[in-house]
Design a protein around this motif. Structure first.
Motif, PDB file in Angstrom:
ATOM      1  N   PHE A 106       0.891  -1.307   0.193  1.00 33.73           N
ATOM      2  CA  PHE A 106       0.044   0.020   0.039  1.00 33.73           C
ATOM      3  C   PHE A 106       0.913   1.284   0.033  1.00 33.73           C
ATOM      4  O   PHE A 106       1.979   1.253   0.769  1.00 33.73           O
ATOM      5  CB  PHE A 106      -0.949   0.114   1.175  1.00 33.73           C
ATOM      6  N   PHE A 107       0.594   2.285  -0.899  1.00 35.65           N
ATOM      7  CA  PHE A 107       1.129   3.464  -0.732  1.00 35.65           C
ATOM      8  C   PHE A 107       0.008   4.582  -0.652  1.00 35.65           C
ATOM      9  O   PHE A 107      -0.938   4.599  -1.075  1.00 35.65           O
ATOM     10  CB  PHE A 107       1.903   3.765  -2.089  1.00 35.65           C
ATOM     11  N   ASP A 108       0.403   5.596   0.294  1.00 32.28           N
ATOM     12  CA  ASP A 108      -0.415   6.813   0.703  1.00 32.28           C
ATOM     13  C   ASP A 108       0.060   7.649  -0.529  1.00 32.28           C
ATOM     14  O   ASP A 108       1.192   7.867  -0.867  1.00 32.28           O
ATOM     15  CB  ASP A 108      -0.093   7.232   2.061  1.00 32.28           C
ATOM     16  N   GLY A 109      -1.264   8.494  -0.900  1.00 32.86           N
ATOM     17  CA  GLY A 109      -0.801   9.706  -1.730  1.00 32.86           C
ATOM     18  C   GLY A 109      -2.096  10.206  -2.415  1.00 32.86           C
ATOM     19  O   GLY A 109      -3.169  10.165  -1.610  1.00 32.86           O
ATOM     20  N   HIS A 110      -1.891  10.964  -3.528  1.00 35.64           N
ATOM     21  CA  HIS A 110      -3.109  11.789  -3.895  1.00 35.64           C
ATOM     22  C   HIS A 110      -3.281  11.517  -5.397  1.00 35.64           C
ATOM     23  O   HIS A 110      -2.213  11.504  -6.163  1.00 35.64           O
ATOM     24  CB  HIS A 110      -3.275  12.913  -3.321  1.00 35.64           C
ATOM     25  N   ILE A 111      -4.301  12.116  -5.926  1.00 28.63           N
ATOM     26  CA  ILE A 111      -4.555  11.940  -7.107  1.00 28.63           C
ATOM     27  C   ILE A 111      -4.026  13.375  -7.920  1.00 28.63           C
ATOM     28  O   ILE A 111      -4.256  14.301  -7.351  1.00 28.63           O
ATOM     29  CB  ILE A 111      -6.154  11.787  -7.496  1.00 28.63           C
ATOM     30  N   LEU A 112      -3.498  13.383  -8.877  1.00 27.75           N
ATOM     31  CA  LEU A 112      -2.959  14.439  -9.651  1.00 27.75           C
ATOM     32  C   LEU A 112      -3.476  14.437 -11.141  1.00 27.75           C
ATOM     33  O   LEU A 112      -3.106  13.663 -11.772  1.00 27.75           O
ATOM     34  CB  LEU A 112      -1.499  14.755  -9.575  1.00 27.75           C
ATOM     35  N   ALA A 113      -4.510  15.305 -11.376  1.00 28.75           N
ATOM     36  CA  ALA A 113      -5.179  15.400 -12.776  1.00 28.75           C
ATOM     37  C   ALA A 113      -4.253  16.555 -13.560  1.00 28.75           C
ATOM     38  O   ALA A 113      -4.386  17.826 -13.313  1.00 28.75           O
ATOM     39  CB  ALA A 113      -6.552  15.509 -12.955  1.00 28.75           C
ATOM     40  N   GLN A 114      -3.595  16.233 -14.714  1.00 23.77           N
ATOM     41  CA  GLN A 114      -2.897  17.406 -15.585  1.00 23.77           C
ATOM     42  C   GLN A 114      -3.270  17.179 -16.929  1.00 23.77           C
ATOM     43  O   GLN A 114      -3.140  16.078 -17.337  1.00 23.77           O
ATOM     44  CB  GLN A 114      -1.377  17.128 -15.575  1.00 23.77           C
ATOM     45  N   ASN A 115      -4.056  18.124 -17.386  1.00 23.09           N
ATOM     46  CA  ASN A 115      -4.564  18.012 -18.754  1.00 23.09           C
ATOM     47  C   ASN A 115      -5.210  16.742 -19.145  1.00 23.09           C
ATOM     48  O   ASN A 115      -6.147  16.483 -18.404  1.00 23.09           O
ATOM     49  CB  ASN A 115      -3.226  18.089 -19.921  1.00 23.09           C
ATOM     50  N   SER A 116      -4.644  15.832 -20.072  1.00 22.03           N
ATOM     51  CA  SER A 116      -5.375  14.448 -20.283  1.00 22.03           C
ATOM     52  C   SER A 116      -5.040  13.410 -19.588  1.00 22.03           C
ATOM     53  O   SER A 116      -5.644  12.603 -19.205  1.00 22.03           O
ATOM     54  CB  SER A 116      -4.949  14.250 -21.645  1.00 22.03           C
ATOM     55  N   SER A 117      -3.594  13.496 -18.793  1.00 20.61           N
ATOM     56  CA  SER A 117      -3.409  12.346 -17.987  1.00 20.61           C
ATOM     57  C   SER A 117      -3.679  12.443 -16.716  1.00 20.61           C
ATOM     58  O   SER A 117      -3.726  13.676 -16.061  1.00 20.61           O
ATOM     59  CB  SER A 117      -1.882  12.046 -18.240  1.00 20.61           C
ATOM     60  N   ILE A 118      -3.925  11.378 -15.894  1.00 22.49           N
ATOM     61  CA  ILE A 118      -4.108  11.535 -14.664  1.00 22.49           C
ATOM     62  C   ILE A 118      -3.199  10.555 -13.933  1.00 22.49           C
ATOM     63  O   ILE A 118      -2.678   9.292 -14.230  1.00 22.49           O
ATOM     64  CB  ILE A 118      -5.388  10.987 -14.089  1.00 22.49           C
ATOM     65  N   ALA A 119      -2.450  11.252 -12.701  1.00 18.59           N
ATOM     66  CA  ALA A 119      -1.523  10.367 -12.036  1.00 18.59           C
ATOM     67  C   ALA A 119      -1.656  10.075 -10.611  1.00 18.59           C
ATOM     68  O   ALA A 119      -2.576  10.858  -9.755  1.00 18.59           O
ATOM     69  CB  ALA A 119      -0.065  10.891 -12.295  1.00 18.59           C
ATOM     70  N   PHE A 120      -1.120   9.214 -10.149  1.00 21.21           N
ATOM     71  CA  PHE A 120      -0.992   8.853  -8.767  1.00 21.21           C
ATOM     72  C   PHE A 120       0.373   9.555  -8.011  1.00 21.21           C
ATOM     73  O   PHE A 120       1.319   9.136  -8.414  1.00 21.21           O
ATOM     74  CB  PHE A 120      -1.133   7.573  -8.188  1.00 21.21           C
ATOM     75  N   LEU A 121       0.287  10.435  -7.044  1.00 20.82           N
ATOM     76  CA  LEU A 121       1.430  11.246  -6.662  1.00 20.82           C
ATOM     77  C   LEU A 121       1.688  10.696  -5.011  1.00 20.82           C
ATOM     78  O   LEU A 121       1.064  10.858  -4.399  1.00 20.82           O
ATOM     79  CB  LEU A 121       1.243  12.374  -6.606  1.00 20.82           C
ATOM     80  N   SER A 122       2.752   9.599  -4.910  1.00 16.98           N
ATOM     81  CA  SER A 122       2.863   9.351  -3.468  1.00 16.98           C
ATOM     82  C   SER A 122       3.479  10.209  -2.688  1.00 16.98           C
ATOM     83  O   SER A 122       4.013  11.207  -3.153  1.00 16.98           O
ATOM     84  CB  SER A 122       3.878   7.859  -3.551  1.00 16.98           C
ATOM     85  N   GLU A 123       3.664  10.054  -1.434  1.00 10.66           N
ATOM     86  CA  GLU A 123       3.988  10.935  -0.542  1.00 10.66           C
ATOM     87  C   GLU A 123       5.454  11.240  -0.552  1.00 10.66           C
ATOM     88  O   GLU A 123       5.893  12.386  -0.251  1.00 10.66           O
ATOM     89  CB  GLU A 123       3.579  10.494   0.988  1.00 10.66           C
ATOM     90  N   ASP A 124       6.008  10.304  -0.933  1.00  7.65           N
ATOM     91  CA  ASP A 124       7.772  10.640  -1.278  1.00  7.65           C
ATOM     92  C   ASP A 124       8.020  10.990  -2.570  1.00  7.65           C
ATOM     93  O   ASP A 124       8.963  10.735  -3.227  1.00  7.65           O
ATOM     94  CB  ASP A 124       8.354   9.248  -0.824  1.00  7.65           C
ATOM     95  N   GLY A 125       7.141  11.283  -3.226  1.00  2.51           N
ATOM     96  CA  GLY A 125       7.264  12.167  -4.555  1.00  2.51           C
ATOM     97  C   GLY A 125       7.302  11.307  -5.909  1.00  2.51           C
ATOM     98  O   GLY A 125       7.291  11.859  -6.833  1.00  2.51           O
ATOM     99  N   MET A 126       7.039   9.807  -5.772  1.00  2.00           N
ATOM    100  CA  MET A 126       7.135   9.281  -7.015  1.00  2.00           C
ATOM    101  C   MET A 126       5.430   9.358  -7.612  1.00  2.00           C
ATOM    102  O   MET A 126       4.673   9.474  -7.029  1.00  2.00           O
ATOM    103  CB  MET A 126       7.322   7.958  -6.871  1.00  2.00           C
ATOM    104  N   GLN A 127       5.858   9.422  -8.994  1.00  3.10           N
ATOM    105  CA  GLN A 127       4.443   9.604  -9.918  1.00  3.10           C
ATOM    106  C   GLN A 127       4.157   8.456 -10.756  1.00  3.10           C
ATOM    107  O   GLN A 127       5.185   8.094 -11.543  1.00  3.10           O
ATOM    108  CB  GLN A 127       4.620  11.097 -10.677  1.00  3.10           C
ATOM    109  N   LEU A 128       3.129   7.797 -10.677  1.00  2.47           N
ATOM    110  CA  LEU A 128       2.737   6.958 -11.339  1.00  2.47           C
ATOM    111  C   LEU A 128       1.529   6.989 -12.395  1.00  2.47           C
ATOM    112  O   LEU A 128       0.422   7.486 -11.696  1.00  2.47           O
ATOM    113  CB  LEU A 128       2.481   5.524 -10.401  1.00  2.47           C
ATOM    114  N   GLN A 129       1.594   7.094 -13.350  1.00  4.39           N
ATOM    115  CA  GLN A 129       0.271   7.221 -14.496  1.00  4.39           C
ATOM    116  C   GLN A 129      -0.662   5.984 -14.195  1.00  4.39           C
ATOM    117  O   GLN A 129      -0.514   4.900 -14.208  1.00  4.39           O
ATOM    118  CB  GLN A 129       1.128   6.860 -15.858  1.00  4.39           C
ATOM    119  N   ILE A 130      -1.816   6.664 -14.176  1.00  2.00           N
ATOM    120  CA  ILE A 130      -2.913   5.784 -13.839  1.00  2.00           C
ATOM    121  C   ILE A 130      -3.305   5.262 -15.458  1.00  2.00           C
ATOM    122  O   ILE A 130      -3.394   5.860 -16.152  1.00  2.00           O
ATOM    123  CB  ILE A 130      -4.182   6.508 -13.310  1.00  2.00           C
TER     124      ILE A 130
END
Ligand SMILES: Nc1ncnc2c1ncn2[C@@H]1O[C@H](COP(=O)(O)OP(=O)(O)OP(=O)(O)O)[C@@H](O)[C@H]1O
Ligand SMILES: [Mg+2]
Lengths: 367, 311
Positions: free
Chosen positions: A242-266
């Protein structure tokens, strides 16, 4: 052969202990159903209510079309196998098996015939004259099962019947019990806290926690689509990361941004439901086999994370690699032929199309 | 200086010799073994001495009963000093106010009473103990506390209310007065309760599912598993009833209904003390409990529950 129906069943023990609450379940005729959950979650209590060993505080239990709330255990046409076998120590194996038939006044010849059949089936023929004292753990277990089978009940109840056996014997008995179910095809309700037993034996699995049903599903559905964080972490070894984080919507792409800064494309097929969750906190769940270096080949949406190898556990067929990023630790399940060094910093692929997302507050899966 | 003293000195000497001259291999261990024998032998001697005295007295002629502590010296052994006259007199027909009575009548009475009381007490105490151990019901802990409380009251204190009760129930001079008050013993229930704790509840539940009734479970499943306790309890309660004196003395009046203890006591009254006959009778009275003890001895060996549950 029978269906077992539980409607709004609840059980309170004195001292305001709610052992089971709102239990609703229809167990089909001939089904092998497994109740699984951590210690103290109310599995045994549920089973004992079905057996009639425990009063039902609320709700109704019926076997076929008969409500059995007030029916005594002996009239419910059930047989039960206990964790500690509960063989009558002063009776031989034969007497143990004959006991219930004698009480039901079956003719001698029929009792003999049934015992011989069952003994044959379970390989107990040479042990019939022995006392339980003189049997090994596995043999006692078999006698306990045999004592249930001779009755030819319409429902079998098992309360952790294998937990007193050593690992190897447990696997063997697990297979034997599954075969037995295929042979006699009677409704079986099986309680265990071992998720491997649950996954391998059950037609359907009921996951319980703190007296409540979490999810009822067949093993693969349970694994692929857990309805909440509890089920996700309870089923599967090693458990889901499990990774805590939040959703980040930019333009067309949506990503999950974890607390330690890693960004994963949904993954694309999931983007729709996350659009309105922009900037909201969520929990990302990924099974260990969906993190690893070999992911890229068969997954469309791949994220990348880097972490430091902490512990390496070779299991033979595969290896568990425990990793640490800045704030979280997680585990990856990889091919055992790839070598990892402790302390090494590596980059891993994440199969984002297999990712699970959970609500931070309710722990429910975001579907 | 008698034999007992000599035995003491012998063992004591051996102990000191072995302990302080450790040139022998493992001298100290052997010395300690002798010390143990010394202690055990003296305790055994202490316990057996009265019994030995009883046996001697039963076979001494009444004339010489008081002349020697144990047996007369071997030089004086003859049918004048050692004979069966006590036993013979004991079994002679005795004319009482209520007609002729033979001594064996009292033996039969005692035996009947002791076995009946034992059976009755065993039944009720074990049933009570079973309920207290294996059933949940309101007021159970209070009941147990109350039960234990009754055990603290000396039986003597209860004699006069009991007398009143027995009188009211018209049970004077009947065996009801001796059997019923002890039918359910708090001690017995407590003993069995503890024993039943060792019987796994899953056995009871398995039997319940197998179709056994509650009484059947008690009789066929649970009782066979506490045989050592049952044997011990039978022995204790048989002995208690066999040796009982006060209650039969108070409640039984008819001579032909008397128990052994009370009848024997009549040989030693204010005006006529026939100690020889009294002691010969006492010796006989020891035999049945002794037989019972040795026949039950093998039951005391536990381990019956092993194999009931896991391994
Ligand atoms: N007789 C009882 N009195 C009071 N509380 C009880 C009683 N029996 C069980 N409980 C409580 O009910 C809850 C459920 O117990 P249960 O035995 O059903 O758990 P379980 O899921 O079978 O656990 P395990 O895997 O340890 O066997 C527990 O919290 C337990 O403490
Ligand atoms: Mg349990």
């Amino acid at each position: 052969m029978a269906t077992v129906t539980l409607v709004d069943v609840g059980k309170n023990y004195p001292g305001d202990i709610k052992a089971v609450e709102d239990f609703n379940l229809v167990i089909e005729d001939g089904e092998f159903i497994v109740l699984v959950g951590p210690s103290g979650c109310g599995k045994s209590t549920t089973l004992r209510m079905i057996a009639g060993l425990e009063d039902i505080t609320e709700g109704e239990i019926s076997i076929d079309d008969r409500i059995v709330n007030r029916v005594s255990p002996k009239d419910r046409d059930i047989a039960m196998v206990f964790q500690n076998y509960a063989l009558y120590p002063h009776m031989s194996v034969r007497e143990n098996m004959a006991f219930s038939l004698k009480l039901r006044k079956y003719p001698k010849t029929e009792i003999e015939a049934r015992i011989n059949d069952v003994a044959q089936m379970l390989g107990l023929t040479d042990l019939l004259h022995r006392k339980p004292r003189a049997l090994s753990g596995g043999q006692r277990q078999r006698v306990a099962v045999g004592r249930a089978i001779v009755r030819q009940p319409s429902v079998f109840l098992f309360d952790e019947p294998l937990s007193n056996l050593d690992a190897k014997l447990r696997v063997q008995m697990r297979v034997e019990l599954s075969q037995l179910h295929n042979e006699i095809n009677t409704t079986m309700i099986y309680v265990t806290h071992d998720q491997v037993e649950a996954m391998t034996m059950g037609d359907r699995i009921v996951v319980m926690n703190e007296g409540l049903i979490q999810q009822v599903a067949d093993p693969i559905t349970l694994y692929d689509r857990p309805v909440n964080k509890f089920v996700a972490s309870f089923i599967g070894t090693p458990p889901m990361n499990f990774f805590d984080g939040h959703i980040l919507a930019q333009n067309s792409s949506i990503a999950f941004l974890s607390e330690d800064g890693m960004q994963l494309q949904i993954a694309e097929q999931q983007t729709k439901k996350f659009r309105q969750l922009d900037k909201q906190k969520v929990v990302l769940g990924i099974r260990p086999e969906h993190i690893g270096s070999a992911i890229a080949e068969n997954s469309e949406t791949v994220g990348r994370i880097s972490a430091v190898v902490d512990v390496v556990e070779p299991m033979g067929a595969e290896t568990y690699v425990y990793l640490k990023s800045e704030t979280t630790s997680f585990v990856s399940r990889v091919d055992s032929h790839k070598k990892y060094m402790v302390g090494e910093k590596i980059e891993l692929a994440v199969a984002m199309d297999r990712a699970h997302f959970f609500d931070v507050n309710t722990d429910k899966a975001i579907l | 200086m008698n034999n007992t003293h000599l035995t003491f000195f012998f063992f004591g000497f051996v102990f000191f010799f072995l302990y302080f001259f450790p040139f022998m291999p493992r001298g100290k261990q052997i010395a300690l073994v002798y010390l143990r024998y010394l202690v055990l032998t003296s305790i055994a001697a202490l316990i057996l001495a009265p019994f030995f005295w009883l046996v001697c007295s039963a076979f001494k002629d009444p004339e010489v009963l008081m002349a020697y502590t144990f047996l007369p010296p071997v030089s004086e052994w003859s049918s004048q000093t050692l004979n069966f006259s006590n036993l013979k007199k004991l079994f002679e027909k005795e004319e009482t106010l209520e007609g002729a009575i033979y001594f064996w009548q009292y033996i039969v009475n005692s035996f009947f009473l002791a076995s009946t009381s034992t059976m009755v007490t065993l039944f009720f105490s074990s049933l009570g103990g079973y309920a207290l151990a294996k059933y949940e019901f309101r007021g159970r802990s209070f009941l147990i506390l109350f039960m234990l409380g009754t055990m603290m009251i000396p039986a003597m204190l209860l004699l006069s209310p009991l007398y009143h009760l027995i009188h009211k129930m018209n049970w004077m001079d009947t065996y009801w007065a001796l059997i019923v008050p002890g039918a359910c013993s708090a001690f017995g229930m407590f003993l069995f309760r503890q024993a039943f704790f060792s019987v796994p509840s899953t056995l009871v539940e398995a039997a319940r599912i197998d179709g056994c009734g509650e009484f059947g479970i008690y009789l066929n499943i649970v009782m066979p598993l506490v045989r050592p306790i049952t044997a011990a309890f039978c022995l204790i309660s048989f002995l208690g009833s066999w040796n009982a004196f006060i209650a039969p003395d108070v409640f039984i009046q008819t001579q032909s209904k008397l128990t052994l203890t009370v009848a024997l006591n009549q040989y030693v009254d204010l005006y006529d003390q026939q100690y020889g006959i009294f002691l010969a009778g006492t010796l006989l009275a020891i035999i049945p409990p002794a037989i019972l003890f040795f026949s039950l001895e093998k039951e005391f060996v536990g381990g019956l529950t092993s194999g009931a549950i896991k391994g």
